[in-house]
Design an enzyme around this catalytic site. Structure first.
Site, mmCIF file in Angstrom:
data_model
loop_
_atom_site.group_PDB
_atom_site.id
_atom_site.type_symbol
_atom_site.label_atom_id
_atom_site.label_comp_id
_atom_site.label_asym_id
_atom_site.label_seq_id
_atom_site.Cartn_x
_atom_site.Cartn_y
_atom_site.Cartn_z
ATOM 1 N N HIS A 48 -7.674 -3.206 10.014
ATOM 2 C CA HIS A 48 -7.417 -3.147 8.570
ATOM 3 C C HIS A 48 -6.245 -4.047 8.176
ATOM 4 O O HIS A 48 -5.409 -4.413 8.994
ATOM 5 C CB HIS A 48 -7.203 -1.702 8.087
ATOM 6 N N ASN A 50 -7.222 -0.935 13.920
ATOM 7 C CA ASN A 50 -8.657 -0.877 13.616
ATOM 8 C C ASN A 50 -9.117 -2.104 12.826
ATOM 9 O O ASN A 50 -10.233 -2.127 12.322
ATOM 10 C CB ASN A 50 -8.971 0.404 12.823
ATOM 11 N N GLU A 68 -9.635 -0.456 4.994
ATOM 12 C CA GLU A 68 -10.185 0.016 6.259
ATOM 13 C C GLU A 68 -11.501 -0.695 6.571
ATOM 14 O O GLU A 68 -12.109 -1.308 5.677
ATOM 15 C CB GLU A 68 -10.419 1.539 6.172
ATOM 16 N N ASP A 99 0.844 -1.197 0.000
ATOM 17 C CA ASP A 99 0.000 0.000 0.000
ATOM 18 C C ASP A 99 0.879 1.248 0.000
ATOM 19 O O ASP A 99 2.111 1.153 0.114
ATOM 20 C CB ASP A 99 -0.965 -0.002 1.204
#
Ligand code: PGA
Length: 233
Positions: free
Chosen positions: A131, A129, A136, A62
């Protein structure tokens, strides 16, 4: 999903040694690599123990939409943590051109390059979180490489990595792109990841915790240290 748990001080050496072995077994491997804090000690062990990416094609997982050269960018982190410590570069390195006139076309280019040979291994970390990459919460399991709006916690991570600005957007391999890899390693370390790892491993499979989708992949290994695994039964 297979789980391998190591004492905190044995985790990075053990995973680093496995990575050395994995990439030495076959020429022409195609490997996706994560950046961030988690894989850093693993890459340090990899390079310290003579690991080589000669004969390997590397795909970055990413990227933040930050200016080229910003220290918080994932390509910069991969360079610092791994590539510049290798005696010879990988056979190929695929990173995202965030300056492309069309980011949509840049994502399609990445998908095409990956589809043309697939991924043998994806090494990913676990976001606080839930991800994976920058997939996400809310991401679908069939999502492809795309531009995404970043969760505030992911924006904050960039500052931790040395970013000079707060990125609100990123590019990430999709969950579907990753789930097509032959093998996936989920690296998780530290007590601060224990709650989210427990949810990823034992909670409902769905978009609230994209990491939970890895349970639908037949060949995922979770490499966790004992603090991260503290809440697993
Ligand atoms: P970290 O980030 O390794 O810096 O904790 C993991 C992630 O957000 O994927």
């Amino acid at each position: 999903m297979k789980l391998e748990i190591f004492a905190a001080d044995e985790w990075a050496p053990a995973v680093g040694a496995r990575l050395v072995r994995f990439v030495s077994l076959r020429n022409g491997l195609r490997v996706c690599l994560a950046t961030g804090s988690t894989p850093e000690p693993v890459y340090a062990e990899f390079t310290a123990s003579g690991g080589s990416l000669e004969g390997t094609e590397v795909f970055l997982l990413d990227e933040f939409l930050l200016p080229v050269g910003d220290l918080g960018r994932c390509d910069e982190m991969l360079d610092r943590a791994l590539l510049q410590r290798l005696p010879t570069p990988p056979d190929a390195l695929y990173t995202f051109d965030v300056t492309a006139a069309s980011l949509q076309e840049e994502c399609e280019r990445f998908e095409d390059v990956i589809a043309d040979g697939g991924l043998d291994l994806a090494v990913v970390g676990l976001g606080g979180n839930g991800h994976i990459g920058m997939n996400e919460p809310g991401s679908r399991s069939d999502s492809r490489t795309r531009v995404v709006e970043l969760d505030p916690s992911t924006q904050q991570n960039a500052a931790r990595y040395g970013a000079t600005a707060r990125p609100t957007w990123g590019i990430t391999l999709g969950m579907g792109t990753l789930l097509a890899a032959e093998e996936i390693w989920l690296l998780v370390s530290g007590r601060h990841k224990a709650e989210i790892l427990e949810r990823a491993v034992s909670g409902p499979i769905g978009p609230e915790v994209p990491a939970s989708y890895l349970r639908q992949h037949g060949n995922t290994i979770v490499y966790a240290d004992e603090p991260a695994a503290a809440l697993l039964s």
